[in-house]
Design a protein around this motif. Structure first.
Motif, PDB file in Angstrom:
ATOM      1  N   HIS A  45      20.857  -1.792   1.207  1.00 61.12           N
ATOM      2  CA  HIS A  45      20.079  -2.178   2.395  1.00 61.12           C
ATOM      3  C   HIS A  45      18.575  -1.945   2.237  1.00 61.12           C
ATOM      4  O   HIS A  45      17.832  -2.150   3.198  1.00 61.12           O
ATOM      5  CB  HIS A  45      20.562  -1.430   3.654  1.00 61.12           C
ATOM      6  N   ILE A  46      18.109  -1.527   1.056  1.00 59.29           N
ATOM      7  CA  ILE A  46      16.687  -1.252   0.877  1.00 59.29           C
ATOM      8  C   ILE A  46      16.071  -2.323  -0.014  1.00 59.29           C
ATOM      9  O   ILE A  46      16.286  -2.353  -1.232  1.00 59.29           O
ATOM     10  CB  ILE A  46      16.457   0.151   0.264  1.00 59.29           C
ATOM     11  N   GLY A  47      15.313  -3.214   0.624  1.00 59.24           N
ATOM     12  CA  GLY A  47      14.610  -4.248  -0.105  1.00 59.24           C
ATOM     13  C   GLY A  47      13.211  -3.792  -0.466  1.00 59.24           C
ATOM     14  O   GLY A  47      12.845  -2.620  -0.308  1.00 59.24           O
ATOM     15  N   LEU A  48      12.405  -4.731  -0.937  1.00 60.44           N
ATOM     16  CA  LEU A  48      11.062  -4.402  -1.404  1.00 60.44           C
ATOM     17  C   LEU A  48      10.183  -3.863  -0.274  1.00 60.44           C
ATOM     18  O   LEU A  48       9.467  -2.868  -0.451  1.00 60.44           O
ATOM     19  CB  LEU A  48      10.432  -5.648  -2.022  1.00 60.44           C
ATOM     20  N   LYS A  49      10.237  -4.503   0.907  1.00 58.27           N
ATOM     21  CA  LYS A  49       9.402  -4.041   2.022  1.00 58.27           C
ATOM     22  C   LYS A  49       9.817  -2.650   2.486  1.00 58.27           C
ATOM     23  O   LYS A  49       8.970  -1.809   2.802  1.00 58.27           O
ATOM     24  CB  LYS A  49       9.492  -5.029   3.178  1.00 58.27           C
ATOM     25  N   ALA A  50      11.141  -2.412   2.532  1.00 62.39           N
ATOM     26  CA  ALA A  50      11.615  -1.089   2.944  1.00 62.39           C
ATOM     27  C   ALA A  50      11.184  -0.026   1.950  1.00 62.39           C
ATOM     28  O   ALA A  50      10.851   1.111   2.329  1.00 62.39           O
ATOM     29  CB  ALA A  50      13.133  -1.103   3.083  1.00 62.39           C
ATOM     30  N   ALA A  51      11.183  -0.374   0.654  1.00 61.85           N
ATOM     31  CA  ALA A  51      10.741   0.578  -0.368  1.00 61.85           C
ATOM     32  C   ALA A  51       9.271   0.934  -0.166  1.00 61.85           C
ATOM     33  O   ALA A  51       8.868   2.103  -0.324  1.00 61.85           O
ATOM     34  CB  ALA A  51      10.958  -0.019  -1.752  1.00 61.85           C
ATOM     35  N   LYS A  52       8.461  -0.063   0.214  1.00 64.30           N
ATOM     36  CA  LYS A  52       7.037   0.208   0.471  1.00 64.30           C
ATOM     37  C   LYS A  52       6.864   1.094   1.704  1.00 64.30           C
ATOM     38  O   LYS A  52       5.990   1.982   1.734  1.00 64.30           O
ATOM     39  CB  LYS A  52       6.286  -1.107   0.650  1.00 64.30           C
ATOM     40  N   LEU A  53       7.688   0.857   2.729  1.00 64.73           N
ATOM     41  CA  LEU A  53       7.619   1.708   3.916  1.00 64.73           C
ATOM     42  C   LEU A  53       7.980   3.151   3.582  1.00 64.73           C
ATOM     43  O   LEU A  53       7.352   4.100   4.080  1.00 64.73           O
ATOM     44  CB  LEU A  53       8.564   1.173   5.001  1.00 64.73           C
ATOM     45  N   LEU A  54       8.979   3.312   2.744  1.00 63.32           N
ATOM     46  CA  LEU A  54       9.405   4.664   2.346  1.00 63.32           C
ATOM     47  C   LEU A  54       8.283   5.403   1.625  1.00 63.32           C
ATOM     48  O   LEU A  54       7.992   6.573   1.930  1.00 63.32           O
ATOM     49  CB  LEU A  54      10.625   4.581   1.431  1.00 63.32           C
ATOM     50  N   THR A  55       7.662   4.723   0.654  1.00 63.42           N
ATOM     51  CA  THR A  55       6.622   5.402  -0.125  1.00 63.42           C
ATOM     52  C   THR A  55       5.305   5.507   0.635  1.00 63.42           C
ATOM     53  O   THR A  55       4.411   6.242   0.224  1.00 63.42           O
ATOM     54  CB  THR A  55       6.393   4.669  -1.464  1.00 63.42           C
ATOM     55  N   GLY A  56       5.183   4.761   1.727  1.00 62.36           N
ATOM     56  CA  GLY A  56       4.034   4.967   2.600  1.00 62.36           C
ATOM     57  C   GLY A  56       4.174   6.246   3.409  1.00 62.36           C
ATOM     58  O   GLY A  56       3.186   6.876   3.779  1.00 62.36           O
ATOM     59  N   ARG A  57       5.415   6.631   3.681  1.00 65.29           N
ATOM     60  CA  ARG A  57       5.683   7.857   4.462  1.00 65.29           C
ATOM     61  C   ARG A  57       5.902   9.073   3.571  1.00 65.29           C
ATOM     62  O   ARG A  57       5.428  10.165   3.841  1.00 65.29           O
ATOM     63  CB  ARG A  57       6.919   7.619   5.339  1.00 65.29           C
ATOM     64  N   PHE A  58       6.635   8.871   2.471  1.00 60.70           N
ATOM     65  CA  PHE A  58       6.923   9.969   1.537  1.00 60.70           C
ATOM     66  C   PHE A  58       6.226   9.662   0.229  1.00 60.70           C
ATOM     67  O   PHE A  58       6.546   8.686  -0.445  1.00 60.70           O
ATOM     68  CB  PHE A  58       8.437  10.115   1.341  1.00 60.70           C
ATOM     69  N   ARG A  59       5.277  10.516  -0.146  1.00 53.04           N
ATOM     70  CA  ARG A  59       4.329  10.198  -1.204  1.00 53.04           C
ATOM     71  C   ARG A  59       4.854  10.435  -2.615  1.00 53.04           C
ATOM     72  O   ARG A  59       4.210  10.069  -3.581  1.00 53.04           O
ATOM     73  CB  ARG A  59       3.052  11.021  -1.008  1.00 53.04           C
ATOM     74  N   SER A  60       6.009  11.053  -2.756  1.00 50.82           N
ATOM     75  CA  SER A  60       6.555  11.305  -4.089  1.00 50.82           C
ATOM     76  C   SER A  60       8.072  11.277  -4.023  1.00 50.82           C
ATOM     77  O   SER A  60       8.670  11.351  -2.940  1.00 50.82           O
ATOM     78  CB  SER A  60       6.091  12.664  -4.619  1.00 50.82           C
ATOM     79  N   ILE A  61       8.690  11.195  -5.193  1.00 48.62           N
ATOM     80  CA  ILE A  61      10.149  11.194  -5.249  1.00 48.62           C
ATOM     81  C   ILE A  61      10.700  12.522  -4.760  1.00 48.62           C
ATOM     82  O   ILE A  61      11.779  12.596  -4.161  1.00 48.62           O
ATOM     83  CB  ILE A  61      10.631  10.865  -6.683  1.00 48.62           C
ATOM     84  N   ASP A  62       9.957  13.600  -5.000  1.00 53.55           N
ATOM     85  CA  ASP A  62      10.408  14.924  -4.553  1.00 53.55           C
ATOM     86  C   ASP A  62      10.427  15.006  -3.030  1.00 53.55           C
ATOM     87  O   ASP A  62      11.333  15.620  -2.442  1.00 53.55           O
ATOM     88  CB  ASP A  62       9.505  16.020  -5.138  1.00 53.55           C
ATOM     89  N   GLU A  63       9.433  14.391  -2.378  1.00 53.61           N
ATOM     90  CA  GLU A  63       9.426  14.367  -0.912  1.00 53.61           C
ATOM     91  C   GLU A  63      10.632  13.597  -0.384  1.00 53.61           C
ATOM     92  O   GLU A  63      11.213  13.959   0.642  1.00 53.61           O
ATOM     93  CB  GLU A  63       8.127  13.727  -0.403  1.00 53.61           C
ATOM     94  N   LEU A  64      11.013  12.551  -1.091  1.00 51.79           N
ATOM     95  CA  LEU A  64      12.180  11.777  -0.673  1.00 51.79           C
ATOM     96  C   LEU A  64      13.461  12.595  -0.788  1.00 51.79           C
ATOM     97  O   LEU A  64      14.346  12.506   0.068  1.00 51.79           O
ATOM     98  CB  LEU A  64      12.289  10.505  -1.522  1.00 51.79           C
TER      99      LEU A  64
END
Length: 660
Positions: free
Chosen positions: A512-531
């Protein structure tokens, strides 16, 4: 049956048939097979014959096909594209012959296959293809000219410059092309078409002709609708004329001079069904002589000079020996029944899909039971029912773990399928690697499906992280990979280590995570560790994220296999940080842009990237919620709508000033 009972059944049948017409003709997603539909239709006709006062103008028996969609421009058919009356027995064919002989003397017939596809009209002026349309409701269809141009067997120029010609044909998809398309759809995590007819109809109605061209469609032409500059007196003559002009005409048609010959040919075509390479659902019997056709005429819906014989679906009983669970490239667990071999539609069948747990439970399927089998669309074996008295015990239960990797399987809300969510599941690796390397993901140039297949066959890659360990000396052993191309691919893979984080998130293939959703995620969480540390509540709070998307992300980053894969990618040197502007300093945060027209110095995709880089959103349509419309030259309806709604319209120069 009294009139009140007849009225209730009549209304019920009208509703059912209207529903199934919508699914078949408009949505290209039928829920019942042709035989079941035909039986509903036959029952409706029987009630109307017994109670003619019940017939209403909107009865399904008074209509042809389905309505034209709004996707394409409407085309009014100068010569109606009529439907055919159906027969289901040889006795009914004899009745048809008697009706014909009451009107004309010594009719000669032509018998040909009834192709299972989408009926279309092709128009030519001075030998050049100028317009093509679907049948629609028989009177008005859809203009699909550009898509028909994309079909290789549609002649673009005839062998002779006939002043005007309109022909009717059937666009179809071969069994080979259908199976290839289904494999691609599965690979892209798309729902595959149910049968070749749906695939042909859906492919012809694509907005992008390039997609139509990629689907491997074909056509058989079988009728002359209108012609100028040529005199034709019979159907046989017209088919030979069409072949001379360059049209694809079936070789299976036969001229028959008696009903014994007609019935023999109908049987012969029926016996060929399983070996043709494309789907047919019957045979068509037509009066050959055009002057006799004119004498016979048509009813409100059907020509009196033609009849369709519909073949009943062939069904056989067989005992279920075993159930195998296969893991598809998207992680879906599919149960396949192993049966005692039987012959169906000309081939030996010993396996049939059991779809999912709901299907198994509904049918009461268990190992050892006897099931009724048939081929859906003459291709894919399926279970129709279970023979009463052959079930021992409860229905079979699907496993709780993936048979490929042993990982947990989940059934998401609203889905019937069980799915393995392990990103390192071997059964899903081919699909994962193709997605990982795709343009919108890590964008690894030169790493296509053919190369990936060889890497897996030689066990050089067992996870996406292994791609970053490949050496030119390993790659040079692959087919069509010399020293130069091997070195180039290694450099291409290494280059992607520096990609922005959103590309990696999208490349991981989270459900369920497309390109736009991936950009939204990394706009909120700045690193993989934050995710990894993010809670479900924090992910859900992202604007534009729904509950299902948030749950999918949280579950993915909670898997031990995800941590292992990310650890390997980190060790390989892949970037784990977001380089886009953070939400706190994004000047376009909360703003929605619509782009239209041609910009002076940049493409619309470049402008869109800038909007998203600074926290904004790009939409394809103008509404009251639109913040700005960025308009260039030849801006069309979007600019008009923006002015009507009072949405601010800006130029490229003003847009660049906003970025300074």
């Amino acid at each position: 049956m009294d009139r009140q009972e007849a009225l209730r059944e009549y209304q019920s049948l009208c509703g059912q048939i209207a529903y199934h017409n919508q699914k078949y003709y408009v949505e290209d997603a039928p829920e019942i097979d042709d035989y079941e539909y035909d039986m509903l239709y036959r029952r409706l006709q029987a009630i109307e014959a017994e109670f003619p006062d019940l017939v209403t103008p909107d009865s399904p028996t008074q209509k042809v096909g389905g309505p034209a969609l709004n996707t394409f421009a409407p085309v009014a058919h100068e010569v109606p594209m009529e439907s055919l009356h159906d027969s289901f027995s040889e006795e009914e064919l004899l009745d048809f012959d008697r009706r014909v002989r009451e009107a004309v003397a010594q009719p000669v017939y032509v018998v040909e296959p009834k192709f299972d596809g989408l009926s279309v009209s092709l128009e030519y002026r001075d030998g050049l293809f100028v317009r093509g349309s679907t049948r629609g409701d028989g009177l008005v269809g859809e203009d699909v000219t550009e898509n028909l141009r994309a079909i290789r067997t549609v002649p673009k120029k005839l062998t002779r410059p006939i002043p005007f010609l309109e022909v009717r044909g059937e666009v179809y998809m071969s069994h080979e092309s259908f199976l290839e398309l289904c494999a691609r759809q599965e690979l892209n995590d798309e729902k595959p078409f149910k049968n070749p007819r749906n695939a042909a109809a859906g492919s012809l109605r694509q907005k992008n002709p390039k997609i139509t061209a990629s689907r491997g469609l074909d056509i058989f032409v079988f009728n002359v609708q209108q012609v100028s500059g040529e005199e034709l007196s019979s159907h046989d003559e017209s088919l030979r004329f069409l072949r001379e002009l360059g049209f694809a005409v079936t070789d299976l048609y036969r001229v028959c001079r008696s009903m014994d010959e007609v019935i023999a040919r109908v049987r012969e075509i029926g016996e060929m069904r399983g070996s043709l390479g494309y789907s047919i659902d019957g045979a068509v019997i037509k009066v050959d002589d055009f002057s006799q056709r004119e004498s016979l005429g048509s009813t409100a819906k059907f020509p009196r000079w033609a009849e369709a014989f519909k073949y009943p679906p062939e069904e056989k009983e067989s005992r279920l020996i075993d159930i195998e669970i296969n893991v598809g490239r998207t992680g879906v667990l599919t149960p396949t029944g192993v049966f005692e071999p039987v012959t169906l539609a000309g081939t030996t069948v010993s396996r049939a899909t059991l779809h999912n747990q709901d299907f198994i439970t509904e049918k009461g399927i268990c190992i050892g039971c006897t099931a009724v089998l048939r081929k859906a669309g003459e291709i894919i074996p399926e279970v129709v029912s279970v023979v009463e008295g052959t079930v021992s015990g409860e229905a079979y239960r699907m496993p709780d773990t993936c048979p490929s990797c042993g990982g947990p399987v989940v059934r998401e809300e609203g889905e019937a399928a069980l799915r393995c969510v392990n990103p390192e599941c071997p059964a899903q690796l081919f699909r994962h690697l193709i997605h990982f390397a795709s343009r919108d993901a890590m964008d690894i140039d030169g790493l296509g499906p053919a190369v990936i297949e060889q890497l897996l066959a030689q066990e050089l890659v067992k996870s996406p992280a292994d791609l970053y360990r490949l050496t030119p000396s390993q790659l040079v052993t692959l087919e069509r990979m010399g020293e130069k191309s091997s070195l180039k691919l290694v450099e291409s893979i290494a280059k992607t280590k520096d990609n922005d984080l959103y590309r990696l998130i999208y490349a991981l293939g989270i459900r369920h995570i497309g390109l736009k959703a991936a950009k939204l995620l990394t706009g909120r969480f700045r690193s993989i560790d934050e995710l990894f540390r993010a809670t479900l509540e924090e992910i859900s709070s992202i604007e534009g994220f729904g509950g299902i998307m948030a749950e999918s992300v949280a579950e993915f980053f909670a898997l031990p296999s995800t941590a292992h894969l990310i650890g390997e990618l980190r060790d390989a040197g892949v970037n784990m940080e977001s380089r886009a502007a953070s939400v706190s300093d994004a000047r376009f945060f909360g703003k929605t842009f619509v782009l239209t027209g041609t910009l002076p110095t940049m493409t619309r995709s470049e402008a869109s990237a800038l909007v998203e880089k600074y926290g904004g959103k790009v939409s394809s349509s103008v509404s009251k919620k639109t913040s700005y419309v960025l308009a260039g030259e030849e801006a069309g309806s979007k600019l008009t709508k923006a002015n009507q709604l009072g949405v601010p319209v800006i130029t490229e120069e003003e847009f660049l000033q906003m970025l300074e």
